[in-house]
Design a protein around this motif. Structure first.
Motif, PDB file in Angstrom:
ATOM      1  N   ALA A 212       0.211  -8.606   7.249  1.00  0.00           N
ATOM      2  CA  ALA A 212      -0.288  -8.169   5.927  1.00  0.00           C
ATOM      3  C   ALA A 212      -1.420  -9.100   5.747  1.00  0.00           C
ATOM      4  O   ALA A 212      -1.754 -10.144   6.113  1.00  0.00           O
ATOM      5  CB  ALA A 212       0.534  -8.191   4.766  1.00  0.00           C
ATOM      6  N   ALA A 213      -2.488  -8.614   4.920  1.00  0.00           N
ATOM      7  CA  ALA A 213      -3.614  -9.458   4.449  1.00  0.00           C
ATOM      8  C   ALA A 213      -3.752  -9.172   2.867  1.00  0.00           C
ATOM      9  O   ALA A 213      -3.041  -8.183   2.287  1.00  0.00           O
ATOM     10  CB  ALA A 213      -5.077  -9.003   5.151  1.00  0.00           C
ATOM     11  N   ALA A 214      -4.684  -9.754   2.350  1.00  0.00           N
ATOM     12  CA  ALA A 214      -4.534  -9.556   0.911  1.00  0.00           C
ATOM     13  C   ALA A 214      -5.206  -8.268   0.563  1.00  0.00           C
ATOM     14  O   ALA A 214      -4.804  -7.760  -0.512  1.00  0.00           O
ATOM     15  CB  ALA A 214      -5.796 -10.553   0.369  1.00  0.00           C
ATOM     16  N   ASP A 215      -5.920  -7.585   1.256  1.00  0.00           N
ATOM     17  CA  ASP A 215      -6.518  -6.273   1.126  1.00  0.00           C
ATOM     18  C   ASP A 215      -5.886  -5.118   2.041  1.00  0.00           C
ATOM     19  O   ASP A 215      -6.488  -4.166   2.013  1.00  0.00           O
ATOM     20  CB  ASP A 215      -8.003  -6.355   1.295  1.00  0.00           C
ATOM     21  N   ALA A 216      -4.888  -5.433   2.655  1.00  0.00           N
ATOM     22  CA  ALA A 216      -4.274  -4.396   3.639  1.00  0.00           C
ATOM     23  C   ALA A 216      -2.873  -4.918   4.051  1.00  0.00           C
ATOM     24  O   ALA A 216      -2.369  -6.056   4.209  1.00  0.00           O
ATOM     25  CB  ALA A 216      -4.788  -4.597   5.074  1.00  0.00           C
TER      26      ALA A 216
END
Length: 343
Positions: A212-216
Protein backbone atom coordinates in the motif's frame (compact mmCIF):
# COMPACT_ATOMS: atom_id res chain seq x y z
CA UNK A 1 -5.29 -34.13 -8.23
CA UNK A 2 -6.12 -36.98 -10.61
CA UNK A 3 -8.39 -39.82 -9.63
CA UNK A 4 -8.69 -42.81 -11.94
CA UNK A 5 -11.79 -44.92 -11.53
CA UNK A 6 -13.03 -48.27 -12.80
CA UNK A 7 -16.34 -48.16 -14.64
CA UNK A 8 -17.22 -51.67 -13.56
CA UNK A 9 -16.61 -50.78 -9.93
CA UNK A 10 -18.76 -47.67 -10.28
CA UNK A 11 -21.64 -49.74 -11.62
CA UNK A 12 -21.24 -52.15 -8.73
CA UNK A 13 -21.39 -49.25 -6.34
CA UNK A 14 -24.59 -48.00 -7.95
CA UNK A 15 -26.14 -51.43 -7.56
CA UNK A 16 -25.11 -51.47 -3.92
CA UNK A 17 -26.70 -48.08 -3.37
CA UNK A 18 -29.97 -49.34 -4.82
CA UNK A 19 -29.95 -52.27 -2.43
CA UNK A 20 -29.59 -50.24 0.76
CA UNK A 21 -30.69 -46.79 1.80
CA UNK A 22 -27.52 -45.81 3.64
CA UNK A 23 -24.40 -47.36 2.10
CA UNK A 24 -21.48 -47.34 4.46
CA UNK A 25 -18.84 -44.86 3.27
CA UNK A 26 -15.37 -46.11 2.44
CA UNK A 27 -12.13 -44.25 2.83
CA UNK A 28 -10.64 -45.68 -0.36
CA UNK A 29 -12.20 -44.50 -3.65
CA UNK A 30 -11.49 -46.68 -6.69
CA UNK A 31 -8.12 -45.73 -8.14
CA UNK A 32 -7.29 -48.39 -10.74
CA UNK A 33 -8.57 -48.12 -14.34
CA UNK A 34 -10.32 -51.01 -16.06
CA UNK A 35 -11.88 -51.65 -19.42
CA UNK A 36 -15.00 -49.57 -19.92
CA UNK A 37 -18.07 -51.53 -21.01
CA UNK A 38 -20.21 -50.29 -23.85
CA UNK A 39 -22.56 -47.61 -22.60
CA UNK A 40 -25.39 -45.62 -24.07
CA UNK A 41 -26.40 -42.06 -23.40
CA UNK A 42 -24.22 -39.10 -22.58
CA UNK A 43 -22.49 -38.14 -19.39
CA UNK A 44 -22.47 -34.60 -18.03
CA UNK A 45 -19.60 -32.81 -16.34
CA UNK A 46 -19.15 -29.56 -14.48
CA UNK A 47 -16.62 -27.66 -12.44
CA UNK A 48 -17.21 -24.86 -9.96
CA UNK A 49 -15.78 -23.12 -6.94
CA UNK A 50 -16.93 -21.03 -4.00
CA UNK A 51 -14.61 -18.56 -2.33
CA UNK A 52 -14.57 -16.87 1.06
CA UNK A 53 -12.21 -14.29 2.53
CA UNK A 54 -11.02 -14.08 6.12
CA UNK A 55 -9.31 -10.83 7.10
CA UNK A 56 -7.40 -9.33 10.01
CA UNK A 57 -6.12 -5.77 10.36
CA UNK A 58 -2.47 -5.29 11.18
CA UNK A 59 -1.51 -4.23 14.71
CA UNK A 60 1.66 -2.68 16.07
CA UNK A 61 2.83 -6.09 17.26
CA UNK A 62 1.05 -8.34 14.78
CA UNK A 63 0.81 -8.52 11.01
CA UNK A 64 -2.50 -8.28 9.24
CA UNK A 65 -3.66 -10.91 6.79
CA UNK A 66 -6.11 -11.61 4.02
CA UNK A 67 -6.84 -15.32 3.64
CA UNK A 68 -8.59 -16.51 0.49
CA UNK A 69 -10.20 -19.96 0.55
CA UNK A 70 -11.40 -21.37 -2.76
CA UNK A 71 -13.25 -24.68 -2.51
CA UNK A 72 -13.34 -26.57 -5.81
CA UNK A 73 -15.68 -29.28 -7.03
CA UNK A 74 -15.29 -31.38 -10.17
CA UNK A 75 -18.39 -33.41 -10.97
CA UNK A 76 -19.41 -36.05 -13.53
CA UNK A 77 -22.89 -37.58 -13.76
CA UNK A 78 -23.87 -40.61 -15.82
CA UNK A 79 -26.90 -40.82 -18.10
CA UNK A 80 -29.01 -41.79 -15.05
CA UNK A 81 -28.05 -38.59 -13.24
CA UNK A 82 -25.87 -40.37 -10.69
CA UNK A 83 -22.37 -39.32 -9.70
CA UNK A 84 -19.62 -41.40 -11.28
CA UNK A 85 -16.85 -39.00 -10.31
CA UNK A 86 -16.46 -36.17 -7.84
CA UNK A 87 -13.33 -34.43 -6.61
CA UNK A 88 -13.28 -31.94 -3.75
CA UNK A 89 -10.41 -29.72 -2.64
CA UNK A 90 -9.68 -26.34 -1.08
CA UNK A 91 -6.96 -23.89 -2.06
CA UNK A 92 -6.18 -21.91 1.09
CA UNK A 93 -3.79 -19.00 0.59
CA UNK A 94 -2.99 -16.00 2.75
CA UNK A 95 -1.06 -12.77 2.30
CA UNK A 96 0.46 -10.94 5.27
CA UNK A 97 1.20 -7.21 5.66
CA UNK A 98 2.42 -4.80 8.32
CA UNK A 99 0.74 -1.83 9.97
CA UNK A 100 2.68 0.29 7.49
CA UNK A 101 0.96 -1.42 4.57
CA UNK A 102 3.99 -3.45 3.49
CA UNK A 103 3.74 -7.08 2.39
CA UNK A 104 5.79 -9.78 4.08
CA UNK A 105 7.78 -11.35 1.26
CA UNK A 106 8.82 -14.35 3.38
CA UNK A 107 5.21 -15.33 4.10
CA UNK A 108 3.58 -14.39 0.82
CA UNK A 109 3.72 -17.45 -1.40
CA UNK A 110 1.03 -19.75 -2.75
CA UNK A 111 0.63 -23.06 -0.96
CA UNK A 112 -0.42 -26.54 -2.07
CA UNK A 113 -4.11 -27.29 -1.63
CA UNK A 114 -5.33 -28.92 1.56
CA UNK A 115 -5.61 -32.27 -0.21
CA UNK A 116 -2.15 -31.93 -1.76
CA UNK A 117 -0.64 -31.26 1.66
CA UNK A 118 -1.83 -34.68 2.80
CA UNK A 119 -0.49 -35.51 6.25
CA UNK A 120 1.36 -32.21 6.23
CA UNK A 121 -1.87 -30.32 6.77
CA UNK A 122 -1.78 -31.47 10.38
CA UNK A 123 -5.44 -31.95 11.22
CA UNK A 124 -5.20 -35.50 12.47
CA UNK A 125 -3.96 -34.48 15.94
CA UNK A 126 -7.15 -32.53 16.58
CA UNK A 127 -9.49 -34.96 14.80
CA UNK A 128 -12.03 -36.76 16.94
CA UNK A 129 -12.03 -39.64 14.43
CA UNK A 130 -8.27 -39.71 13.83
CA UNK A 131 -8.53 -38.72 10.16
CA UNK A 132 -6.54 -36.14 8.22
CA UNK A 133 -8.29 -33.48 6.10
CA UNK A 134 -7.66 -35.23 2.79
CA UNK A 135 -8.97 -38.52 4.18
CA UNK A 136 -12.19 -36.87 5.30
CA UNK A 137 -12.66 -35.10 1.96
CA UNK A 138 -12.10 -38.39 0.13
CA UNK A 139 -14.63 -40.09 2.40
CA UNK A 140 -17.21 -37.47 1.47
CA UNK A 141 -16.39 -38.01 -2.21
CA UNK A 142 -16.95 -41.75 -1.75
CA UNK A 143 -20.30 -41.08 -0.04
CA UNK A 144 -21.42 -38.87 -2.94
CA UNK A 145 -20.44 -41.40 -5.61
CA UNK A 146 -23.46 -43.29 -6.91
CA UNK A 147 -25.93 -40.72 -5.61
CA UNK A 148 -28.15 -38.25 -7.41
CA UNK A 149 -27.82 -34.52 -6.83
CA UNK A 150 -31.07 -34.58 -4.89
CA UNK A 151 -29.67 -37.18 -2.50
CA UNK A 152 -26.45 -35.23 -2.07
CA UNK A 153 -28.18 -31.93 -1.40
CA UNK A 154 -30.38 -33.62 1.19
CA UNK A 155 -27.33 -34.35 3.35
CA UNK A 156 -28.24 -32.82 6.73
CA UNK A 157 -25.91 -30.07 7.94
CA UNK A 158 -25.84 -28.37 11.32
CA UNK A 159 -25.35 -24.69 12.08
CA UNK A 160 -21.60 -25.27 12.34
CA UNK A 161 -21.47 -26.43 8.71
CA UNK A 162 -20.78 -30.05 9.65
CA UNK A 163 -22.99 -32.94 8.67
CA UNK A 164 -25.27 -34.57 11.21
CA UNK A 165 -25.70 -37.72 9.09
CA UNK A 166 -24.55 -40.57 11.35
CA UNK A 167 -23.02 -42.72 8.60
CA UNK A 168 -20.99 -39.85 7.14
CA UNK A 169 -19.86 -38.62 10.56
CA UNK A 170 -17.89 -41.82 11.12
CA UNK A 171 -15.44 -40.74 8.40
CA UNK A 172 -16.00 -37.00 7.88
CA UNK A 173 -16.35 -34.45 10.67
CA UNK A 174 -14.96 -31.40 8.87
CA UNK A 175 -17.29 -28.68 7.60
CA UNK A 176 -19.11 -29.72 4.44
CA UNK A 177 -21.16 -26.63 3.61
CA UNK A 178 -18.67 -25.23 1.09
CA UNK A 179 -18.29 -28.65 -0.52
CA UNK A 180 -22.03 -28.93 -0.98
CA UNK A 181 -22.24 -25.38 -2.32
CA UNK A 182 -19.48 -26.04 -4.86
CA UNK A 183 -21.00 -29.36 -5.96
CA UNK A 184 -24.42 -27.76 -6.37
CA UNK A 185 -22.87 -24.94 -8.37
CA UNK A 186 -21.06 -27.44 -10.61
CA UNK A 187 -24.34 -29.28 -11.19
CA UNK A 188 -25.94 -26.06 -12.42
CA UNK A 189 -23.49 -25.67 -15.31
CA UNK A 190 -23.17 -29.23 -16.59
CA UNK A 191 -22.01 -29.88 -20.15
CA UNK A 192 -22.55 -33.06 -22.19
CA UNK A 193 -19.28 -35.01 -22.41
CA UNK A 194 -18.07 -38.29 -23.81
CA UNK A 195 -18.02 -41.32 -21.52
CA UNK A 196 -14.45 -41.57 -20.26
CA UNK A 197 -12.33 -44.35 -18.80
CA UNK A 198 -10.53 -42.01 -16.40
CA UNK A 199 -10.99 -38.58 -14.89
CA UNK A 200 -8.22 -36.18 -13.93
CA UNK A 201 -8.48 -33.00 -11.89
CA UNK A 202 -5.97 -30.51 -10.55
CA UNK A 203 -5.60 -26.90 -9.47
CA UNK A 204 -2.82 -24.37 -9.15
CA UNK A 205 -2.73 -21.04 -7.32
CA UNK A 206 -0.77 -17.83 -7.76
CA UNK A 207 -0.55 -15.30 -4.93
CA UNK A 208 0.59 -11.72 -5.42
CA UNK A 209 0.83 -9.01 -2.77
CA UNK A 210 1.12 -5.32 -3.61
CA UNK A 211 2.29 -2.85 -0.97
CA UNK A 212 0.00 0.00 0.00
CA UNK A 213 0.98 3.67 -0.40
CA UNK A 214 -0.38 6.91 0.96
CA UNK A 215 -2.51 7.36 -2.16
CA UNK A 216 -3.16 3.73 -3.12
CA UNK A 217 -4.43 0.62 -1.39
CA UNK A 218 -2.31 -2.48 -1.21
CA UNK A 219 -3.72 -5.84 -2.23
CA UNK A 220 -3.57 -9.59 -1.78
CA UNK A 221 -4.70 -11.37 -4.93
CA UNK A 222 -5.05 -15.11 -5.48
CA UNK A 223 -5.69 -16.68 -8.86
CA UNK A 224 -6.71 -20.33 -8.51
CA UNK A 225 -7.07 -22.17 -11.81
CA UNK A 226 -8.67 -25.61 -11.85
CA UNK A 227 -9.22 -28.26 -14.48
CA UNK A 228 -11.20 -31.45 -15.10
CA UNK A 229 -10.17 -33.75 -17.94
CA UNK A 230 -11.60 -37.03 -19.19
CA UNK A 231 -9.46 -39.51 -21.11
CA UNK A 232 -9.97 -42.81 -22.86
CA UNK A 233 -8.03 -46.00 -22.08
CA UNK A 234 -5.12 -44.85 -24.25
CA UNK A 235 -4.83 -41.55 -22.40
CA UNK A 236 -6.30 -39.46 -25.19
CA UNK A 237 -8.17 -36.40 -23.92
CA UNK A 238 -11.90 -36.61 -24.59
CA UNK A 239 -12.92 -33.37 -22.87
CA UNK A 240 -11.52 -30.58 -20.73
CA UNK A 241 -13.22 -28.07 -18.44
CA UNK A 242 -11.16 -25.16 -17.13
CA UNK A 243 -11.76 -22.02 -15.06
CA UNK A 244 -9.94 -19.48 -12.87
CA UNK A 245 -11.16 -17.99 -9.59
CA UNK A 246 -9.58 -14.55 -9.23
CA UNK A 247 -10.13 -12.95 -5.83
CA UNK A 248 -8.58 -9.98 -4.11
CA UNK A 249 -8.53 -8.22 -0.76
CA UNK A 250 -7.21 -4.70 -0.23
CA UNK A 251 -5.61 -2.88 2.69
CA UNK A 252 -4.47 0.64 3.53
CA UNK A 253 -1.07 2.13 4.29
CA UNK A 254 -1.99 1.73 7.97
CA UNK A 255 -2.59 -2.00 7.53
CA UNK A 256 -6.38 -1.75 7.75
CA UNK A 257 -8.46 -4.02 5.52
CA UNK A 258 -10.93 -2.29 3.19
CA UNK A 259 -13.93 -4.56 3.67
CA UNK A 260 -15.89 -3.11 0.74
CA UNK A 261 -13.06 -4.07 -1.62
CA UNK A 262 -12.35 -7.43 0.01
CA UNK A 263 -15.24 -9.57 -1.17
CA UNK A 264 -15.23 -12.77 -3.23
CA UNK A 265 -16.18 -12.44 -6.88
CA UNK A 266 -17.37 -14.59 -9.76
CA UNK A 267 -14.80 -16.69 -11.60
CA UNK A 268 -13.46 -15.51 -14.94
CA UNK A 269 -15.60 -18.12 -16.66
CA UNK A 270 -18.71 -17.08 -14.73
CA UNK A 271 -18.20 -13.42 -15.58
CA UNK A 272 -18.48 -14.23 -19.29
CA UNK A 273 -18.65 -10.95 -21.23
CA UNK A 274 -18.49 -9.06 -17.94
CA UNK A 275 -14.80 -9.90 -17.61
CA UNK A 276 -14.13 -7.22 -20.21
CA UNK A 277 -11.27 -8.71 -22.21
CA UNK A 278 -12.90 -8.50 -25.62
CA UNK A 279 -12.13 -4.79 -26.08
CA UNK A 280 -8.40 -5.41 -25.84
CA UNK A 281 -8.45 -8.73 -27.72
CA UNK A 282 -6.77 -8.78 -31.12
CA UNK A 283 -9.13 -11.58 -32.16
CA UNK A 284 -12.26 -10.06 -30.61
CA UNK A 285 -12.81 -12.88 -28.11
CA UNK A 286 -13.60 -12.79 -24.41
CA UNK A 287 -11.60 -14.80 -21.82
CA UNK A 288 -14.13 -17.64 -21.59
CA UNK A 289 -14.27 -17.89 -25.39
CA UNK A 290 -10.49 -18.18 -25.60
CA UNK A 291 -10.51 -20.85 -22.90
CA UNK A 292 -13.09 -22.74 -24.95
CA UNK A 293 -10.71 -22.51 -27.88
CA UNK A 294 -7.89 -23.94 -25.77
CA UNK A 295 -9.94 -26.78 -24.27
CA UNK A 296 -11.31 -27.68 -27.70
CA UNK A 297 -7.73 -27.81 -29.01
CA UNK A 298 -6.82 -30.26 -26.23
CA UNK A 299 -9.50 -32.73 -27.32
CA UNK A 300 -8.07 -35.76 -29.11
CA UNK A 301 -4.53 -35.10 -27.86
CA UNK A 302 -2.23 -36.98 -25.53
CA UNK A 303 -0.41 -35.53 -22.55
CA UNK A 304 2.77 -35.41 -24.63
CA UNK A 305 1.05 -33.50 -27.43
CA UNK A 306 -0.35 -30.95 -24.98
CA UNK A 307 3.06 -30.60 -23.36
CA UNK A 308 4.55 -29.91 -26.81
CA UNK A 309 2.28 -26.91 -27.43
CA UNK A 310 4.71 -24.12 -28.39
CA UNK A 311 4.64 -20.85 -26.43
CA UNK A 312 6.65 -17.64 -26.66
CA UNK A 313 8.44 -15.71 -23.90
CA UNK A 314 5.14 -14.15 -22.85
CA UNK A 315 3.58 -17.58 -22.37
CA UNK A 316 1.30 -17.21 -25.39
CA UNK A 317 1.01 -19.95 -27.96
CA UNK A 318 2.68 -19.72 -31.34
CA UNK A 319 0.64 -22.59 -32.77
CA UNK A 320 -1.06 -21.02 -35.83
CA UNK A 321 -4.26 -23.04 -35.50
CA UNK A 322 -4.76 -22.27 -31.80
CA UNK A 323 -3.82 -18.60 -32.24
CA UNK A 324 -7.02 -18.04 -34.23
CA UNK A 325 -9.10 -18.69 -31.11
CA UNK A 326 -6.75 -18.15 -28.15
CA UNK A 327 -4.19 -15.38 -27.69
CA UNK A 328 -4.08 -15.22 -23.88
CA UNK A 329 -1.19 -16.73 -21.95
CA UNK A 330 -1.49 -20.52 -21.93
CA UNK A 331 1.74 -21.76 -20.36
CA UNK A 332 0.13 -21.96 -16.91
CA UNK A 333 -2.86 -23.87 -18.29
CA UNK A 334 -0.54 -26.20 -20.18
CA UNK A 335 1.28 -26.95 -16.92
CA UNK A 336 -2.03 -27.42 -15.13
CA UNK A 337 -3.15 -30.00 -17.72
CA UNK A 338 0.17 -31.80 -17.34
CA UNK A 339 -0.28 -31.85 -13.56
CA UNK A 340 -3.76 -33.33 -13.88
CA UNK A 341 -2.72 -35.99 -16.39
CA UNK A 342 0.45 -36.97 -14.53
CA UNK A 343 -0.96 -37.75 -11.08
Amino acid sequence: MKKLFAIAASLALLAGCAAQNKPEPTMTPTTEPSAAPETTGTWQAGIASVTSLKTNDAQADKEGSIEINTTIASLVLDDMGKVVYVSLDTAQNSGAFSNEGLGDAEKNAARPTKKEQGKGYGMIKASAIGKEWHQQAEALEAWMTGKTMEEIMNLPVGEDGKTTEADVMTSCTIGVSDFLAAVEKASQSLQPVANAAAMHSASESELTVKDAAADALGSVQVNTSYILMGTDEQGTVLFTLLDTAQNQGQFSAEGKVDMEKSQSSLTKGELKDGYGMVKASSIGKEWYQQIEGLTHWMEGKSAAEIEALPVDEAGKTTDPDLMTSCTIGVDGFKALAAKALAD
